[in-house]
Write a protein that holds these residues in place. Structure first.
Motif, PDB file in Angstrom:
ATOM      1  N   MET A   1       0.622  -1.273  -0.026  1.00  0.00           N
ATOM      2  CA  MET A   1       0.152   0.070  -0.094  1.00  0.00           C
ATOM      3  C   MET A   1       1.031   1.480   0.052  1.00  0.00           C
ATOM      4  O   MET A   1       0.344   2.332  -0.479  1.00  0.00           O
ATOM      5  CB  MET A   1      -0.752   0.079   1.233  1.00  0.00           C
ATOM      6  N   ASP A   2       2.077   1.008   0.372  1.00  0.00           N
ATOM      7  CA  ASP A   2       2.898   2.167   0.525  1.00  0.00           C
ATOM      8  C   ASP A   2       3.390   2.944  -0.875  1.00  0.00           C
ATOM      9  O   ASP A   2       3.080   4.001  -1.002  1.00  0.00           O
ATOM     10  CB  ASP A   2       4.411   2.046   1.211  1.00  0.00           C
ATOM     11  N   TRP A   3       3.464   1.922  -1.709  1.00  0.00           N
ATOM     12  CA  TRP A   3       3.565   2.281  -3.101  1.00  0.00           C
ATOM     13  C   TRP A   3       2.451   2.751  -3.623  1.00  0.00           C
ATOM     14  O   TRP A   3       2.288   4.075  -4.497  1.00  0.00           O
ATOM     15  CB  TRP A   3       4.030   1.180  -4.112  1.00  0.00           C
ATOM     16  N   VAL A   4       1.343   2.583  -3.330  1.00  0.00           N
ATOM     17  CA  VAL A   4      -0.004   3.243  -3.974  1.00  0.00           C
ATOM     18  C   VAL A   4      -0.171   4.698  -3.630  1.00  0.00           C
ATOM     19  O   VAL A   4      -0.358   5.351  -4.125  1.00  0.00           O
ATOM     20  CB  VAL A   4      -1.292   2.311  -3.477  1.00  0.00           C
ATOM     21  N   PHE A   5       0.018   4.769  -1.848  1.00  0.00           N
ATOM     22  CA  PHE A   5       0.093   5.999  -1.349  1.00  0.00           C
ATOM     23  C   PHE A   5       0.797   7.187  -1.830  1.00  0.00           C
ATOM     24  O   PHE A   5       0.455   8.463  -2.166  1.00  0.00           O
ATOM     25  CB  PHE A   5       0.353   5.738   0.169  1.00  0.00           C
ATOM     26  N   ALA A   6       2.177   6.596  -2.130  1.00  0.00           N
ATOM     27  CA  ALA A   6       3.222   7.416  -2.578  1.00  0.00           C
ATOM     28  C   ALA A   6       2.842   7.879  -4.294  1.00  0.00           C
ATOM     29  O   ALA A   6       2.745   9.270  -4.574  1.00  0.00           O
ATOM     30  CB  ALA A   6       4.469   6.673  -2.615  1.00  0.00           C
ATOM     31  N   THR A   7       2.354   6.949  -4.891  1.00  0.00           N
ATOM     32  CA  THR A   7       1.984   7.079  -6.239  1.00  0.00           C
ATOM     33  C   THR A   7       0.655   8.091  -6.450  1.00  0.00           C
ATOM     34  O   THR A   7       0.578   9.013  -6.995  1.00  0.00           O
ATOM     35  CB  THR A   7       1.679   6.024  -7.253  1.00  0.00           C
ATOM     36  N   LEU A   8      -0.384   7.883  -5.547  1.00  0.00           N
ATOM     37  CA  LEU A   8      -1.394   8.729  -5.500  1.00  0.00           C
ATOM     38  C   LEU A   8      -1.069  10.118  -4.959  1.00  0.00           C
ATOM     39  O   LEU A   8      -1.709  11.248  -5.449  1.00  0.00           O
ATOM     40  CB  LEU A   8      -2.433   8.019  -4.717  1.00  0.00           C
ATOM     41  N   GLY A   9      -0.265  10.195  -3.899  1.00  0.00           N
ATOM     42  CA  GLY A   9      -0.101  11.462  -3.475  1.00  0.00           C
ATOM     43  C   GLY A   9       0.807  12.176  -4.629  1.00  0.00           C
ATOM     44  O   GLY A   9       0.414  13.250  -4.678  1.00  0.00           O
ATOM     45  N   LEU A  10       1.756  11.571  -5.221  1.00  0.00           N
ATOM     46  CA  LEU A  10       2.406  12.224  -6.172  1.00  0.00           C
ATOM     47  C   LEU A  10       1.448  12.890  -7.442  1.00  0.00           C
ATOM     48  O   LEU A  10       1.703  13.953  -7.776  1.00  0.00           O
ATOM     49  CB  LEU A  10       3.380  11.629  -6.977  1.00  0.00           C
ATOM     50  N   ILE A  11       0.480  12.073  -7.675  1.00  0.00           N
ATOM     51  CA  ILE A  11      -0.594  12.432  -8.992  1.00  0.00           C
ATOM     52  C   ILE A  11      -1.502  13.468  -8.287  1.00  0.00           C
ATOM     53  O   ILE A  11      -1.561  14.684  -8.946  1.00  0.00           O
ATOM     54  CB  ILE A  11      -1.313  11.587  -9.016  1.00  0.00           C
ATOM     55  N   ILE A  12      -1.762  13.588  -6.939  1.00  0.00           N
ATOM     56  CA  ILE A  12      -2.472  14.615  -6.547  1.00  0.00           C
ATOM     57  C   ILE A  12      -1.753  15.990  -6.376  1.00  0.00           C
ATOM     58  O   ILE A  12      -2.431  17.090  -6.583  1.00  0.00           O
ATOM     59  CB  ILE A  12      -3.065  14.172  -4.986  1.00  0.00           C
ATOM     60  N   LEU A  13      -0.695  15.729  -6.066  1.00  0.00           N
ATOM     61  CA  LEU A  13       0.228  17.101  -5.895  1.00  0.00           C
ATOM     62  C   LEU A  13       0.543  17.711  -7.121  1.00  0.00           C
ATOM     63  O   LEU A  13       0.361  18.890  -7.264  1.00  0.00           O
ATOM     64  CB  LEU A  13       1.674  16.569  -5.396  1.00  0.00           C
ATOM     65  N   LEU A  14       0.718  16.720  -8.354  1.00  0.00           N
ATOM     66  CA  LEU A  14       0.949  17.641  -9.652  1.00  0.00           C
ATOM     67  C   LEU A  14      -0.403  18.404 -10.091  1.00  0.00           C
ATOM     68  O   LEU A  14      -0.322  19.411 -10.722  1.00  0.00           O
ATOM     69  CB  LEU A  14       1.400  16.358 -10.500  1.00  0.00           C
ATOM     70  N   LEU A  15      -1.583  17.601 -10.003  1.00  0.00           N
ATOM     71  CA  LEU A  15      -2.652  18.242 -10.468  1.00  0.00           C
ATOM     72  C   LEU A  15      -3.275  19.389  -9.520  1.00  0.00           C
ATOM     73  O   LEU A  15      -3.571  20.522 -10.305  1.00  0.00           O
ATOM     74  CB  LEU A  15      -3.745  17.117 -10.574  1.00  0.00           C
ATOM     75  N   ALA A  16      -2.876  19.225  -8.160  1.00  0.00           N
ATOM     76  CA  ALA A  16      -3.223  20.428  -7.401  1.00  0.00           C
ATOM     77  C   ALA A  16      -2.147  21.536  -7.497  1.00  0.00           C
ATOM     78  O   ALA A  16      -2.843  22.820  -7.747  1.00  0.00           O
ATOM     79  CB  ALA A  16      -3.076  20.006  -6.110  1.00  0.00           C
ATOM     80  N   GLY A  17      -0.937  21.286  -7.690  1.00  0.00           N
ATOM     81  CA  GLY A  17      -0.061  22.444  -8.114  1.00  0.00           C
ATOM     82  C   GLY A  17      -0.349  23.114  -9.526  1.00  0.00           C
ATOM     83  O   GLY A  17      -0.581  24.433  -9.492  1.00  0.00           O
ATOM     84  N   ASP A  18      -0.860  22.408 -10.318  1.00  0.00           N
ATOM     85  CA  ASP A  18      -1.417  23.084 -11.833  1.00  0.00           C
ATOM     86  C   ASP A  18      -2.858  23.792 -11.487  1.00  0.00           C
ATOM     87  O   ASP A  18      -2.694  24.922 -11.941  1.00  0.00           O
ATOM     88  CB  ASP A  18      -1.551  21.841 -12.689  1.00  0.00           C
ATOM     89  N   SER A  19      -3.484  23.412 -10.751  1.00  0.00           N
ATOM     90  CA  SER A  19      -4.872  23.933 -10.366  1.00  0.00           C
ATOM     91  C   SER A  19      -4.440  25.249  -9.821  1.00  0.00           C
ATOM     92  O   SER A  19      -5.125  26.331 -10.000  1.00  0.00           O
ATOM     93  CB  SER A  19      -5.535  22.961  -9.623  1.00  0.00           C
ATOM     94  N   LEU A  20      -3.515  25.046  -8.792  1.00  0.00           N
ATOM     95  CA  LEU A  20      -3.312  26.346  -8.015  1.00  0.00           C
ATOM     96  C   LEU A  20      -2.853  27.453  -8.822  1.00  0.00           C
ATOM     97  O   LEU A  20      -2.957  28.651  -8.757  1.00  0.00           O
ATOM     98  CB  LEU A  20      -2.433  26.045  -6.795  1.00  0.00           C
ATOM     99  N   VAL A  21      -1.860  27.228  -9.600  1.00  0.00           N
ATOM    100  CA  VAL A  21      -1.173  28.302 -10.636  1.00  0.00           C
ATOM    101  C   VAL A  21      -2.027  28.929 -11.361  1.00  0.00           C
ATOM    102  O   VAL A  21      -2.102  29.848 -11.469  1.00  0.00           O
ATOM    103  CB  VAL A  21      -0.168  27.349 -11.204  1.00  0.00           C
ATOM    104  N   ARG A  22      -3.037  27.905 -12.022  1.00  0.00           N
ATOM    105  CA  ARG A  22      -3.957  28.323 -12.950  1.00  0.00           C
ATOM    106  C   ARG A  22      -5.148  29.499 -12.360  1.00  0.00           C
ATOM    107  O   ARG A  22      -5.493  30.457 -12.752  1.00  0.00           O
ATOM    108  CB  ARG A  22      -4.991  27.286 -13.612  1.00  0.00           C
ATOM    109  N   GLY A  23      -5.527  28.770 -10.961  1.00  0.00           N
ATOM    110  CA  GLY A  23      -6.377  29.981 -10.406  1.00  0.00           C
ATOM    111  C   GLY A  23      -5.646  31.064  -9.826  1.00  0.00           C
ATOM    112  O   GLY A  23      -6.486  32.218 -10.066  1.00  0.00           O
ATOM    113  N   ALA A  24      -4.573  31.214  -9.423  1.00  0.00           N
ATOM    114  CA  ALA A  24      -3.867  32.353  -9.016  1.00  0.00           C
ATOM    115  C   ALA A  24      -3.407  33.326  -9.991  1.00  0.00           C
ATOM    116  O   ALA A  24      -3.333  34.362  -9.779  1.00  0.00           O
ATOM    117  CB  ALA A  24      -2.577  31.819  -8.129  1.00  0.00           C
ATOM    118  N   VAL A  25      -2.895  32.699 -11.337  1.00  0.00           N
ATOM    119  CA  VAL A  25      -2.606  33.508 -12.319  1.00  0.00           C
ATOM    120  C   VAL A  25      -4.094  34.219 -12.652  1.00  0.00           C
ATOM    121  O   VAL A  25      -3.912  35.628 -13.091  1.00  0.00           O
ATOM    122  CB  VAL A  25      -2.141  32.579 -13.444  1.00  0.00           C
ATOM    123  N   ASN A  26      -5.023  33.566 -12.945  1.00  0.00           N
ATOM    124  CA  ASN A  26      -6.163  34.376 -13.314  1.00  0.00           C
ATOM    125  C   ASN A  26      -6.855  35.092 -12.686  1.00  0.00           C
ATOM    126  O   ASN A  26      -7.404  36.270 -12.778  1.00  0.00           O
ATOM    127  CB  ASN A  26      -7.151  33.111 -13.969  1.00  0.00           C
TER     128      ASN A  26
END
Length: 318
Positions: A1-26
């Motif tokens: 499960m550790d690999w699942v958590f790490a992978t899921l966390g990374l995916i969420i981080l990348l998507l959330a970072g992109d979302s924050l940049v888009r929102g903040a820029v606009n």
């Protein structure tokens, strides 16, 4: 499960970072903040949000080795991998770029960081020194931009709203708020999952936390820079590619460890002092021909840089 958590966390981080940049820029553009200022501040800080959240979460979870390994490993990956892989796609015409001043700032930040590391710990004193250096560099960049803005010819070459990643002048307010909310909620959630998974992997396989930070976490949090650089090369914007790497490395060293060390002390593993910090500095010095001698990053250079990164990871894991 550790690999699942790490992978899921990374995916969420990348998507959330992109979302924050888009929102903040606009949001910034909608309330009248100039596009140039947005590119120098919000975008730069936003794209490094995953690294910042990871380091802060690592301190709070009492695994500081991941925080330091993340920054040092990300900087090494940014030079060798983020410049190496895009050069395999197309020649990067960095001879057309003038990045000498920002490059020298990056080297100065690296030397300052290594000097503080030899104290054995990044504590609140080191944090204040790093954040003060960051303030000086941001202030210098802001004044430099203002001087150029006074010149009509230079102003024409400044960043347009359409050149900013995620900028949409017609984006409705509700959509801006959704992007901001997703980013603000997703970043801490993703960081928590990635730290829990990564520390679990380290315990399961007996791998030091610093090694996990240098490899798995660092490589994952460098993916946004890699994606940005690949797109810049495809669009023949070598200045964006090189500036992205140099700016990201400076922010990683000064801001991320500066903020994280205010939350809690970060002890420096002796292995960093013997090897990893010098690899980071050596990788930074490798791009001197592109910055000062007008050389382009050809496919041969791309192969060499990528191979060096693969060799470094192999040495770290052995």
């Amino acid at each position: 499960m550790d690999w699942v958590f790490a992978t899921l966390g990374l995916i969420i981080l990348l998507l959330a970072g992109d979302s924050l940049v888009r929102g903040a820029v606009n949001l910034a553009l909608r309330i009248g903040v100039p596009a140039l200022i947005v590119s120098l501040t919000i975008v730069a800080f936003g794209t490094s949000a995953p690294e910042l959240l990871i380091s802060v979460q690592a301190i709070m979870a009492d695994v500081p080795g991941i925080a330091l390994g993340n920054v040092v490993g990300s900087n090494t990956a940014n030079i060798l991998l983020v410049l190496g892989i895009p050069a395999l796609i197309a020649v990067m015409h960095t001879s057309e770029c003038d990045s000498r001043k920002t490059y020298m700032m990056m080297i100065a930040a690296s030397i300052l960081f290594i000097g503080l590391a030899f104290r054995g710990v990044f504590d609140w004193i080191a944090a204040l020194v790093l954040l003060a250096a960051l303030a000086l560099m941001l202030g210098d960049s802001f004044l430099h931009a203002r001087r150029h803005r006074r010149d009509a010819a230079a102003a024409a070459a400044l960043v347009d709203e359409e050149d900013l990643e995620g900028a949409d002048p017609d984006m409705p307010w509700w959509k801006i708020l959704v992007f901001l909310a997703l980013g603000l909620v997703g970043l801490p959630l993703g960081a928590d999952l990635l730290i829990d998974g990564s520390s679990g992997i380290a315990r399961q396989y007996g791998i030091p936390e610093s090694v996990i930070g240098l490899t798995l976490v660092a490589l994952g949090t460098s993916l946004p820079e890699l994606a940005t650089t690949v797109m810049a090369v495809i669009r023949r914007q070598a200045d964006v590619a090189l500036g992205n790497v140099i700016g990201s490395n400076m922010f990683n060293l000064l801001a991320i460890i500066g903020v994280a060390a205010l939350i809690g002390p970060i002890p420096v593993d002796p292995q960093f002092l013997r090897f990893d910090l010098w690899v980071m500095l050596g990788a930074s010095l490798l791009i001197i021909p592109f910055v000062f001698l007008g050389r382009d990053i050809t496919r041969i250079w791309g192969i060499g840089l990528t191979a060096l990164y693969a060799a470094y990871i192999a040495l770290v894991l052995t």
